[in-house]
Design an enzyme around this catalytic site. Structure first.
Site, PDB file in Angstrom:
ATOM      1  N   GLU A  56       3.124  -0.365  -3.392  1.00 58.48           N
ATOM      2  CA  GLU A  56       3.730   0.458  -2.059  1.00 58.48           C
ATOM      3  C   GLU A  56       4.428  -0.368  -0.666  1.00 58.48           C
ATOM      4  O   GLU A  56       4.534  -1.059  -0.667  1.00 58.48           O
ATOM      5  CB  GLU A  56       2.449   0.435  -0.961  1.00 58.48           C
ATOM      6  CG  GLU A  56       1.268   1.070  -1.697  1.00 58.48           C
ATOM      7  CD  GLU A  56      -0.072   0.674  -0.284  1.00 58.48           C
ATOM      8  OE1 GLU A  56      -0.292   0.450   0.073  1.00 58.48           O
ATOM      9  OE2 GLU A  56      -1.407   1.239  -1.248  1.00 58.48           O
ATOM     10  N   ASP A 112      -2.766  -0.759  11.903  1.00 57.52           N
ATOM     11  CA  ASP A 112      -2.278  -1.856  11.755  1.00 57.52           C
ATOM     12  C   ASP A 112      -3.278  -2.876  12.384  1.00 57.52           C
ATOM     13  O   ASP A 112      -2.929  -2.684  13.359  1.00 57.52           O
ATOM     14  CB  ASP A 112      -1.140  -1.916  11.214  1.00 57.52           C
ATOM     15  CG  ASP A 112      -0.551  -0.458   9.663  1.00 57.52           C
ATOM     16  OD1 ASP A 112      -0.821  -1.123   8.929  1.00 57.52           O
ATOM     17  OD2 ASP A 112      -0.208   0.187   9.955  1.00 57.52           O
ATOM     18  N   TYR A 132      -7.604   6.541  -1.997  1.00 59.58           N
ATOM     19  CA  TYR A 132      -7.016   4.597  -1.076  1.00 59.58           C
ATOM     20  C   TYR A 132      -8.939   4.494  -0.084  1.00 59.58           C
ATOM     21  O   TYR A 132      -9.047   6.213   0.428  1.00 59.58           O
ATOM     22  CB  TYR A 132      -5.746   4.883  -0.553  1.00 59.58           C
ATOM     23  CG  TYR A 132      -5.754   3.761  -0.170  1.00 59.58           C
ATOM     24  CD1 TYR A 132      -6.813   2.946   0.407  1.00 59.58           C
ATOM     25  CD2 TYR A 132      -4.694   3.431   0.805  1.00 59.58           C
ATOM     26  CE1 TYR A 132      -5.845   1.872   1.772  1.00 59.58           C
ATOM     27  CE2 TYR A 132      -3.950   2.694   1.121  1.00 59.58           C
ATOM     28  CZ  TYR A 132      -4.519   1.706   1.682  1.00 59.58           C
ATOM     29  OH  TYR A 132      -4.501   0.155   1.818  1.00 59.58           O
TER      30      TYR A 132
END
Lengths: 264, 406
Positions: free
Chosen positions: A49, A60, A174
Site C-alpha cells: 500500500e 490517521d 479492509y
C-alpha cells in the site's frame, strides 16, 4: 483476474496469508519509496500500500500524519506517485494499492485518475473517507478499467453495512481492527477474530485486517484467521527513526522480514 | 466558476443522503457511518416529537434568553445615510453568540442517544464556550479541541471554557486553527464513538450535521421574520451575515429563502486581500472539493491539498464553506462577497461608536459590508444584519491591531 486476486488465490492454494505493508509515498522522498517497494517485496511483502499524502488526514494518527507532512514538504503529488508506479512496473509485478483521501482524487478528476493509475500499473485504491454510498463514480470507472476499489469495514459496522460493503468491495475487504484512527497499539481488541468470521458469512472475498498491528506476534495472531495482515504506522515509525541514516531502507526491510516470519 | 447544478430547490433540502444538489453528502470513515446514521434517525424523530420541541423551546427561552431583539440601529442608519438597518441581536444570547442555539439542540439529542461525553471543535472559542456551558448545565463530560494559534488569540474564551468545566485540548498540527481542530475532534470521535457525541459547530461536516445545525439555527430567521413584520409591516429587502462555515447566515436566511425578492448576502473573510492568498474567501478563491466529510467550495491547490487560510477573525478562518451555501451560490439565490481584516476593524469601531454595541470580529465583517451597502440604497429599503456575536472576546486582539496597549 487482477494482480491482487491472483496473489490471494496463490496464497490460498499454499495455505498462506498476505503481508501488506503500508508506507506513505514520498516519505522521506520518492526515490526512497521506490527502493522501499523493491526491498519490501524481497523481504516478503505480498501486496504494498502506498499512502498518498494529504494535508488533512482525519483517519490517521500521529505517525502517518507526520509522514504525510514530510512527504508533502518534499513536494510529493498524486501525479508524481502515479509516475513512480509506472517506473516501478519496469522491475516489479507486486500488486500496488494507493491509499488516499478522496480530495486529491476528486481534484485530479475521477475518470482521468482511474485511467492514468491503471495505465501506470496501480492495482487498487483504498479511500478511507469515501464510503460506497458516495463512491459510485469511482466504483464504475474502476470496474471498467480494472482498478480494484477496496472498501473498509469497522467494529461499528452494522449487519446491513457489512453486507453492502462486502458486495461492492473488489480485490479484498479492509477490516479496521479497532474503533479509532491508524497507529501502532500495544494490544488489539479480542473481538477481531469474531468480527472477521462475521464478515466471512457475508462474502467469499479475501479479508485483510489493518490498524494497530505493530509486532510480528500480533501479525501472527491476525494471520491465523484473516487472509491478509496490513501493517502501516509501525513501518512508518521505523522510517521516522531512521530518517537521514544510510541504513533506512535496510531497517525497514529487516522489520518487514520479521513480520513475514511471524505470519508464515 | 460555478459548477453545474440542478434547478434551484428551496424545500426538502438536503435529500436523504444529505445532498444539496451536487454538494454535501457523507464523506466519512466507515467507523463513523453507523453513528451518523443513528444521529440522523434520532434527530428526525426528535424533530417530529412535540415533547422534544417543547423541551428545546423551554431551554432556548429560559437558559439561552430567546427571543433575541431585532434592534433598529437608528444612529447607524443616519450615519450611513441610506437603507434602514436592523440588527438581529444574537450577541445577546447566553455565552455571547448564536452558537448556543445549536449546542442546546444537539445536547438534547445527545441525551436522547444516552451519550455520556461531549466533544467539540472551536475556532473563535464561541462554539467551545457554548458547548461547555450546555455540557455543564446537563452534567456531561466535555472536551474541546482548539488550534494552538486560536488559543493564543482567543485566550479569554479558553479560560471561560475551563471555568465551565471543559477540558481544552490544544491542536498543534497543520495550520493550528479551526480546520485542524475539526480533524482532531473527528479522530477523537472515531475512537470514542460508542459513548461520545460530537457537537459540530457549523453547517459543515458529513450529513446530517449541515441539516441539523441549520435547523437549530433557523430560529434566528423565524424570529426576525415575525419581528420585522411587526416593526415595518413588511419583509426586508436585504439580509446580511458573515460566513465562516455559515451557520449564522443559514440561520437567518432559511426563513426567507422562498421570498425570492429578498437579496441575501454572505460575507466571507478577505484577510489581507484575495491577491495576497492570505484569506478565507472560498467563493472568490476556491473550487469544488471534499473536506472533512462534505463536498463544497474549498480553498485548495491544484493537487487537492487544502490551503492554509488567514483571517483576523478566528471564527471565519476556515478552508471550506457549508454545502448549502455552495448550492445557493451556484443557483444565484444568495450572493457572497468578502471584507478584509482592515475593513472589519472599521466595522468593529463604527458599531461600537454609533450604537454602543461591540460586535465580534466575525460579525464586524457583516457590519463592514453594511457600510458599503447601506449608503447606496434608498431610505425606504430595509436591511437586516445578523449580529452573530459580541466582541468581548476580541478586545485584546483589536487593541493590538489598533496599536493600543492595555
Amino acid at each position: 483476474m487482477s494482480r491482487i486476486d491472483k496473489v490471494f488465490k496463490k496464497l490460498k492454494e499454499n495455505n498462506q496469508k498476505a503481508l501488506i505493508p503500508f508506507i506513505t509515498a514520498g516519505d522521506p522522498d520518492l526515490d526512497a519509496t521506490k527502493r522501499l517497494v523493491i526491498e519490501m517485496e524481497k523481504a516478503g511483502a505480498d501486496i504494498i500500500e502506498l499512502g498518498v499524502p494529504f494535508s488533512d488526514p482525519i483517519a490517521d494518527g500521529p505517525a502517518i500524519q507526520k509522514a504525510s507532512y514530510r512527504s508533502l514538504k518534499a513536494g510529493t503529488t498524486l501525479k508524481k506517485i502515479i509516475g513512480l508506479v509506472k517506473e516501478l512496473r519496469r522491475t516489479t509485478e507486486i500488486p500496488l494499492v494507493l491509499m488516499t483521501y478522496y480530495n486529491p482524487v476528486f481534484k485530479y478528476g475521477i475518470s482521468g485518475f482511474v485511467r492514468d493509475a491503471t495505465d501506470a500499473g496501480v492495482d487498487g485504491i483504498i479511500v478511507p473517507d469515501l464510503p460506497p454510498e458516495e463512491g459510485e463514480g469511482i466504483i464504475e470507472e474502476g470496474k471498467r478499467r480494472g482498478l480494484n476499489t477496496i472498501f473498509l469495514l469497522a467494529p461499528t459496522s452494522t449487519k446491513e453495512r457489512i453486507k453492502m460493503v462486502a458486495s461492492v468491495s473488489t480485490g479484498f475487504i479492509y477490516y479496521v481492527s479497532l474503533t479509532g484512527v491508524t497507529g501502532a497499539r500495544e494490544s488489539l481488541p479480542e473481538t477481531v477474530e469474531a468480527s472477521v468470521n462475521k464478515i466471512r458469512k457475508a462474502t467469499d472475498k479475501p479479508i485483510a485486517v489493518g490498524f494497530g498491528i505493530s509486532t510480528a506476534e500480533q501479525a501472527k495472531r491476525i494471520a491465523s484467521f484473516a487472509d491478509g495482515v496490513i501493517v502501516g504506522s509501525a513501518i512508518v515509525n521505523v522510517i521516522e527513526k531512521n530518517l537521514g541514516k544510510p541504513d533506512l531502507i535496510e531497517a525497514v526491510s529487516d522489520f518487514v522480514k520479521t513480520l513475514k516470519e511471524g505470519i508464515i | 466558476m460555478k459548477a453545474q447544478n440542478s434547478k434551484l430547490k428551496t424545500q426538502n433540502l438536503p435529500d436523504e443522503m444529505g445532498h444539496f444538489g451536487i454538494y454535501g453528502g457523507r464523506f466519512a470513515p466507515e467507523t463513523l457511518m453507523p453513528a451518523l446514521q443513528e444521529l440522523t434517525k434520532t434527530y428526525l424523530s426528535a424533530k417530529k416529537d412535540k415533547k422534544f420541541q417543547k423541551e428545546l423551546d423551554y431551554h432556548l427561552k429560559e437558559y439561552v434568553g430567546r427571543p433575541t431583539p431585532l434592534f433598529f440601529a437608528e444612529r447607524l442608519t443616519k450615519r450611513l445615510g441610506g437603507a434602514r438597518i436592523y440588527l438581529k441581536r444574537e450577541d445577546l444570547c447566553h455565552t455571547g453568540a448564536h452558537k448556543i442555539n445549536n449546542t442546546m439542540g444537539q445536547i438534547l439529542i445527545a441525551k436522547k442517544m444516552a451519550k455520556k461525553r461531549i466533544i467539540a471543535e472551536t475556532g473563535a472559542g464561541q462554539h467551545g464556550v457554548a458547548t461547555a456551558a450546555v455540557s455543564a448545565m446537563f452534567g456531561l463530560e466535555c472536551e474541546i479541541y482548539m488550534g494552538s494559534v486560536d488559543m493564543e488569540r482567543q485566550a479569554i474564551n479558553v479560560f471561560r471554557m475551563k471555568l465551565l468545566g471543559a477540558k481544552v485540548t490544544p491542536v498543534d498540527t497543520g495550520s493550528r486553527t479551526l480546520k485542524d481542530a475539526i480533524s482532531e475532534a473527528m479522530r477523537d470521535w472515531t475512537a470514542n464513538v460508542k459513548d461520545t457525541h460530537y457537537i459540530l459547530g457549523s453547517v459543515l461536516g458529513p450529513h446530517p450535521y449541515p441539516m441539523i445545525v441549520r435547523d437549530f439555527q433557523s430560529i434566528i430567521g423565524k424570529e426576525a421574520r415575525q419581528q420585522i413584520l411587526k416593526a415595518e409591516k413588511r419583509l426586508p429587502d436585504y439580509l446580511v451575515a458573515c460566513v465562516g462555515g455559515g451557520s449564522n447566515a443559514i440561520g437567518l436566511f432559511n426563513a426567507f429563502i422562498k421570498d425570492k425578492k429578498i437579496k441575501m448576502i454572505g460575507v466571507e473573510a478577505g484577510g489581507h486581500g484575495i491577491e495576497t492568498g492570505e484569506h478565507a474567501a472560498r467563493f472568490a478563491g476556491g473550487s469544488v472539493g471534499i473536506l472533512q466529510g462534505t463536498k463544497t467550495y474549498v480553498l485548495q491547490d491544484d493537487d487537492g491539498q487544502i490551503k492554509v487560510t488567514h483571517s483576523i477573525s478566528a471564527g471565519l478562518d476556515y478552508s471550506a464553506v457549508g454545502p448549502e451555501h455552495a448550492y445557493y451560490h451556484d443557483n444565484n439565490r444568495t450572493e457572497y462577497t468578502y471584507i478584509t481584516d482592515n475593513e472589519a476593524l472599521e466595522g468593529f469601531k463604527i458599531l461600537s461608536e454609533e450604537e454602543g454595541i461591540i460586535p465580534a470580529l466575525e460579525s464586524a465583517h457583516a457590519i463592514a459590508y453594511l457600510m458599503k451597502l447601506a449608503p447606496r440604497l434608498p431610505k425606504n429599503k430595509i436591511i437586516i444584519v445578523n449580529l452573530s456575536g459580541r466582541g468581548d472576546k476580541d478586545v485584546h486582539q483589536v487593541a493590538k491591531a489598533m496599536g493600543e496597549r492595555l
